[in-house]
Design a protein around this motif. Structure first.
Motif, short mmCIF file in Angstrom:
data_model
loop_
_atom_site.label_atom_id
_atom_site.label_comp_id
_atom_site.label_asym_id
_atom_site.label_seq_id
_atom_site.Cartn_x
_atom_site.Cartn_y
_atom_site.Cartn_z
N ILE A 1 6.09 14.99 -14.80
CA ILE A 1 6.69 13.65 -14.74
C ILE A 1 6.29 12.89 -15.99
O ILE A 1 5.11 12.77 -16.31
CB ILE A 1 6.27 12.89 -13.47
CG1 ILE A 1 6.92 13.55 -12.26
CG2 ILE A 1 6.67 11.43 -13.57
CD1 ILE A 1 6.68 12.85 -10.95
N ARG A 2 7.28 12.42 -16.70
CA ARG A 2 7.03 11.69 -17.95
C ARG A 2 6.94 10.19 -17.73
O ARG A 2 6.26 9.48 -18.45
CB ARG A 2 8.16 11.96 -18.95
CG ARG A 2 8.23 13.39 -19.37
CD ARG A 2 9.35 13.57 -20.33
NE ARG A 2 9.46 14.97 -20.71
CZ ARG A 2 10.35 15.43 -21.52
NH1 ARG A 2 11.22 14.61 -22.07
NH2 ARG A 2 10.39 16.70 -21.81
N ARG A 3 7.71 9.71 -16.73
CA ARG A 3 7.79 8.26 -16.52
C ARG A 3 8.20 8.01 -15.08
O ARG A 3 8.95 8.79 -14.50
CB ARG A 3 8.82 7.68 -17.48
CG ARG A 3 9.02 6.21 -17.40
CD ARG A 3 9.94 5.74 -18.49
NE ARG A 3 11.19 6.48 -18.47
CZ ARG A 3 12.38 5.92 -18.58
NH1 ARG A 3 12.49 4.63 -18.73
NH2 ARG A 3 13.46 6.66 -18.55
N ILE A 4 7.74 6.91 -14.50
CA ILE A 4 8.13 6.51 -13.16
C ILE A 4 8.77 5.13 -13.25
O ILE A 4 8.19 4.21 -13.81
CB ILE A 4 6.92 6.46 -12.21
CG1 ILE A 4 6.30 7.85 -12.09
CG2 ILE A 4 7.34 5.94 -10.84
CD1 ILE A 4 5.00 7.89 -11.33
N VAL A 5 9.97 5.04 -12.70
CA VAL A 5 10.67 3.76 -12.66
C VAL A 5 10.71 3.32 -11.20
O VAL A 5 11.31 3.98 -10.35
CB VAL A 5 12.11 3.89 -13.23
CG1 VAL A 5 12.80 2.53 -13.21
CG2 VAL A 5 12.07 4.48 -14.63
N ASP A 6 10.04 2.22 -10.91
CA ASP A 6 9.87 1.75 -9.54
C ASP A 6 10.95 0.72 -9.19
O ASP A 6 10.96 -0.39 -9.73
CB ASP A 6 8.47 1.14 -9.42
CG ASP A 6 8.20 0.51 -8.08
OD1 ASP A 6 8.98 0.73 -7.13
OD2 ASP A 6 7.19 -0.22 -7.97
N GLN B 1 0.83 -1.21 0.00
CA GLN B 1 0.00 0.00 0.00
C GLN B 1 0.87 1.26 0.00
O GLN B 1 0.58 2.22 -0.72
CB GLN B 1 -0.95 0.02 1.21
CG GLN B 1 -1.89 1.21 1.21
CD GLN B 1 -2.81 1.22 -0.01
OE1 GLN B 1 -3.42 0.20 -0.34
NE2 GLN B 1 -2.91 2.35 -0.67
N VAL B 2 1.94 1.27 0.77
CA VAL B 2 2.84 2.42 0.81
C VAL B 2 3.50 2.60 -0.55
O VAL B 2 3.62 3.72 -1.06
CB VAL B 2 3.90 2.26 1.93
CG1 VAL B 2 4.94 3.37 1.85
CG2 VAL B 2 3.24 2.24 3.29
N ARG B 3 3.87 1.50 -1.18
CA ARG B 3 4.46 1.57 -2.52
C ARG B 3 3.48 2.20 -3.51
O ARG B 3 3.83 3.09 -4.27
CB ARG B 3 4.85 0.17 -2.99
CG ARG B 3 5.27 0.11 -4.43
CD ARG B 3 5.32 -1.31 -4.93
NE ARG B 3 6.67 -1.59 -5.37
CZ ARG B 3 7.18 -2.78 -5.50
NH1 ARG B 3 6.48 -3.84 -5.18
NH2 ARG B 3 8.40 -2.94 -5.94
N GLU B 4 2.24 1.73 -3.49
CA GLU B 4 1.22 2.27 -4.39
C GLU B 4 0.95 3.75 -4.11
O GLU B 4 0.76 4.53 -5.04
CB GLU B 4 -0.06 1.45 -4.25
CG GLU B 4 0.06 0.05 -4.82
CD GLU B 4 -1.16 -0.81 -4.55
OE1 GLU B 4 -2.19 -0.27 -4.07
OE2 GLU B 4 -1.09 -2.03 -4.79
N ASP B 5 0.96 4.13 -2.82
CA ASP B 5 0.74 5.53 -2.46
C ASP B 5 1.87 6.41 -2.98
O ASP B 5 1.63 7.51 -3.50
CB ASP B 5 0.62 5.69 -0.94
CG ASP B 5 -0.67 5.09 -0.39
OD1 ASP B 5 -1.58 4.79 -1.19
OD2 ASP B 5 -0.74 4.91 0.85
N LEU B 6 3.11 5.96 -2.86
CA LEU B 6 4.25 6.72 -3.38
C LEU B 6 4.15 6.91 -4.89
O LEU B 6 4.39 7.99 -5.42
CB LEU B 6 5.57 6.03 -3.03
CG LEU B 6 6.04 6.18 -1.59
CD1 LEU B 6 7.19 5.22 -1.31
CD2 LEU B 6 6.46 7.61 -1.31
N ILE B 7 3.80 5.85 -5.58
CA ILE B 7 3.67 5.92 -7.04
C ILE B 7 2.52 6.86 -7.42
O ILE B 7 2.64 7.64 -8.36
CB ILE B 7 3.49 4.52 -7.64
CG1 ILE B 7 4.79 3.72 -7.45
CG2 ILE B 7 3.11 4.59 -9.11
CD1 ILE B 7 4.67 2.25 -7.80
#
Length: 100
Positions: free
Chosen positions: A88-93, A73-79
């Protein structure tokens, strides 16, 4: 004729003008990336998402996130916070979830 050429004047050789224009372009991109990184950090702090130990790197509008988070859930919230930021053009997780 670009704005840079107008500022520099037409007396400079094309090769010199090209180098100056390239440098100014890189500089503006770096400034934009710094601004984006500051907005991203502020957005994460304002959203009260557990971001301790998370590193954000911004290059040309692409955000890379590194670190460990307590839950999916924290990961999804950060994203979600990152994707809501304009520019922001792209997010690399590169985040990993710590199994409790």
């Amino acid at each position: 004729m670009s704005a840079t050429s107008q500022i520099l004047g037409s007396g400079l050789p094309q090769s010199v003008r090209g180098l100056v224009e390239k440098r100014l372009s890189l500089r503006s991109r770096t400034t934009a990336d710094r601004s984006l990184a500051k907005r991203l950090r502020a957005g994460v702090e304002n959203a009260s998402v557990g971001s301790a130990g998370i590193a954000f790197y911004v290059h040309d509008g692409a955000v890379s996130m590194y670190g460990s988070v307590a839950s999916e859930q924290v990961r999804e919230d950060l994203i979600a916070v990152a994707s809501a930021q304009p520019g922001i053009r792209r997010i690399v997780d590169h985040l990993s979830v710590i199994d409790a």
